[in-house]
Write an enzyme that holds these catalytic residues in place. Structure first.
Site, mmCIF file in Angstrom:
data_model
loop_
_atom_site.group_PDB
_atom_site.id
_atom_site.type_symbol
_atom_site.label_atom_id
_atom_site.label_comp_id
_atom_site.label_asym_id
_atom_site.label_seq_id
_atom_site.Cartn_x
_atom_site.Cartn_y
_atom_site.Cartn_z
ATOM 1 N N HIS A 1 0.589 -1.277 -0.019
ATOM 2 C CA HIS A 1 0.168 -0.234 -0.580
ATOM 3 C C HIS A 1 0.839 1.106 0.125
ATOM 4 O O HIS A 1 0.396 2.247 -1.133
ATOM 5 C CB HIS A 1 -0.727 0.033 1.278
ATOM 6 C CG HIS A 1 -1.538 1.077 1.666
ATOM 7 N ND1 HIS A 1 -1.480 2.768 1.994
ATOM 8 C CD2 HIS A 1 -3.347 1.165 0.905
ATOM 9 C CE1 HIS A 1 -2.091 3.180 1.788
ATOM 10 N NE2 HIS A 1 -2.926 2.255 1.738
ATOM 11 N N GLY A 2 2.078 0.988 0.641
ATOM 12 C CA GLY A 2 2.663 1.922 0.953
ATOM 13 C C GLY A 2 2.922 3.614 1.776
ATOM 14 O O GLY A 2 3.651 4.204 2.143
ATOM 15 N N ASP A 3 1.590 3.644 2.343
ATOM 16 C CA ASP A 3 0.762 4.296 3.487
ATOM 17 C C ASP A 3 -0.125 4.242 4.261
ATOM 18 O O ASP A 3 -0.860 5.049 4.388
ATOM 19 C CB ASP A 3 0.017 5.898 2.448
ATOM 20 C CG ASP A 3 0.428 6.874 3.121
ATOM 21 O OD1 ASP A 3 0.938 7.057 4.756
ATOM 22 O OD2 ASP A 3 0.229 8.010 2.804
ATOM 23 N N LEU A 4 0.253 2.934 4.774
ATOM 24 C CA LEU A 4 -0.496 1.933 5.203
ATOM 25 C C LEU A 4 -0.332 2.675 6.741
ATOM 26 O O LEU A 4 -0.437 2.242 8.024
ATOM 27 C CB LEU A 4 -0.416 0.359 5.053
ATOM 28 C CG LEU A 4 -1.865 -0.176 5.916
ATOM 29 C CD1 LEU A 4 -3.303 0.206 5.287
ATOM 30 C CD2 LEU A 4 -1.021 -1.889 6.331
ATOM 31 N N ASN B 1 -5.586 5.700 6.737
ATOM 32 C CA ASN B 1 -6.247 5.429 5.070
ATOM 33 C C ASN B 1 -6.650 3.350 4.587
ATOM 34 O O ASN B 1 -6.323 3.008 3.494
ATOM 35 C CB ASN B 1 -4.886 5.187 4.606
ATOM 36 C CG ASN B 1 -4.489 6.138 4.058
ATOM 37 O OD1 ASN B 1 -4.768 7.885 3.702
ATOM 38 N ND2 ASN B 1 -3.070 6.611 3.833
#
Length: 305
Positions: A210-213, A217
């Protein structure tokens, strides 16, 4: 695994006609709170259904094509839910142009009893999915660059996870934040980057992240299950996603236990966790200023003293 970008339209009216038919129009617009980068709206159509729209300046259309690509990649794995991506677009508007992203409108529901365990198992499935279609020319990266918050995130392919995390993640953030650092800080930063291969490990397999979990979010959908939104997608080490879940208040213990049942962690994750979150804290330092400097300095010192 087929990865197809969503359609892009040159006006909101054209998007609605193409998606829903010539008789469909916006009957009512409600501003939705949340987020500090884009404006968000619930659009009620004359059919009675609702869709979700993000909007920004026309020159920022890249925010939405990148987000749509990330959501499309997650959806392509079939592992975990996301809002349905309808389209991206730009519109000249009556006075000033804007860019937009249309998504399905999520009616949140109560969490099912096994919400956290189910979420963990689906996240583990995402991390286990074949990621080779998402990285041309390497094992780690993504098909395009995107954004982490409002800042650009480079995703050029690398064969090594350590090289990717150093060159595509830490180095650009350290360079952008240079004005905050003393000579002693810079010396420790150089030492950290030069010895990163002794601190990180290569994953057993690359994972779509996801990268920005963080908690903001993740939505609870109408079926009581987790849905992922606002990704900063790339293929990397799954530990980076898990580390982010612990940065601003960890998820419940049941989440981590269920994740480990499906996808056991490599030994030493706890010793690497702060290093992964150094990237996120550097990004916050570059976005929001000096209140994050102490945390960045502390982590750099942790790995160099």
């Amino acid at each position: 695994m087929e990865f197809i970008p969503p359609p892009h339209y040159r006006s909101l009216a054209k998007a609605l006609v193409s998606l829903f038919g010539s008789s469909v129009a916006v009957a009512h617009t409600d501003r939705v709170s949340g987020g500090d980068i884009n404006k968000a709206y619930a659009l009620t159509l004359n059919t009675g259904s609702r869709i979700f729209m993000k909007a920004n300046a026309k020159e920022n259309a890249g925010f939405f094509t990148a987000e749509a690509a990330g959501l499309s990649a997650i959806a392509a794995t079939g592992a975990i839910g996301t809002p349905q991506i309808l389209c991206t677009g730009t519109d000249d508007g009556e006075q000033v142009g804007y860019s937009f992203l249309l998504l399905s409108y999520i009616e949140s529901g109560p969490r099912r009893k096994d919400y956290w365990e189910s979420f963990a198992r689906e996240l583990a499935a995402l991390h286990q999915a074949d990621s080779s279609a998402f990285v041309p020319g390497g094992k780690f990266g993504f098909v395009q660059d995107n954004y982490i918050g409002a800042r650009p995130q480079a995703n050029g392919g690398c064969e090594s996870w350590t090289a990717f995390f150093r060159d595509r993640r830490l180095v650009p953030q350290f360079k952008a934040a240079d004005r905050w650092f003393s000579a002693a800080d810079r010396s420790r930063i150089t030492k950290l980057l030069d010895h990163l291969d002794t601190l990180l490990v290569e994953p057993e397999r690359p994972s779509l992240l996801h990268g920005d979990l963080w908690g903001g979010n993740v939505l609870c959908g109408p079926e009581g299950k987790a849905l992922l939104i606002d990704p900063a997608v790339y293929v990397g080490h799954a530990e980076a996603d898990l580390a982010m879940t612990e940065l601003f208040g960890a998820f419940p213990a049941a989440f981590y236990a269920a994740y480990r049942e499906v996808r056991p962690l490599q030994a030493g994750y706890e010793e690497r966790r702060d290093l992964y979150n150094l990237y996120q804290l550097l990004n916050h330092l570059n976005l929001f200023g000096g209140s994050y400097l102490g945390a960045v300095q502390s982590i750099v010192a942790e790995y160099t003293e």
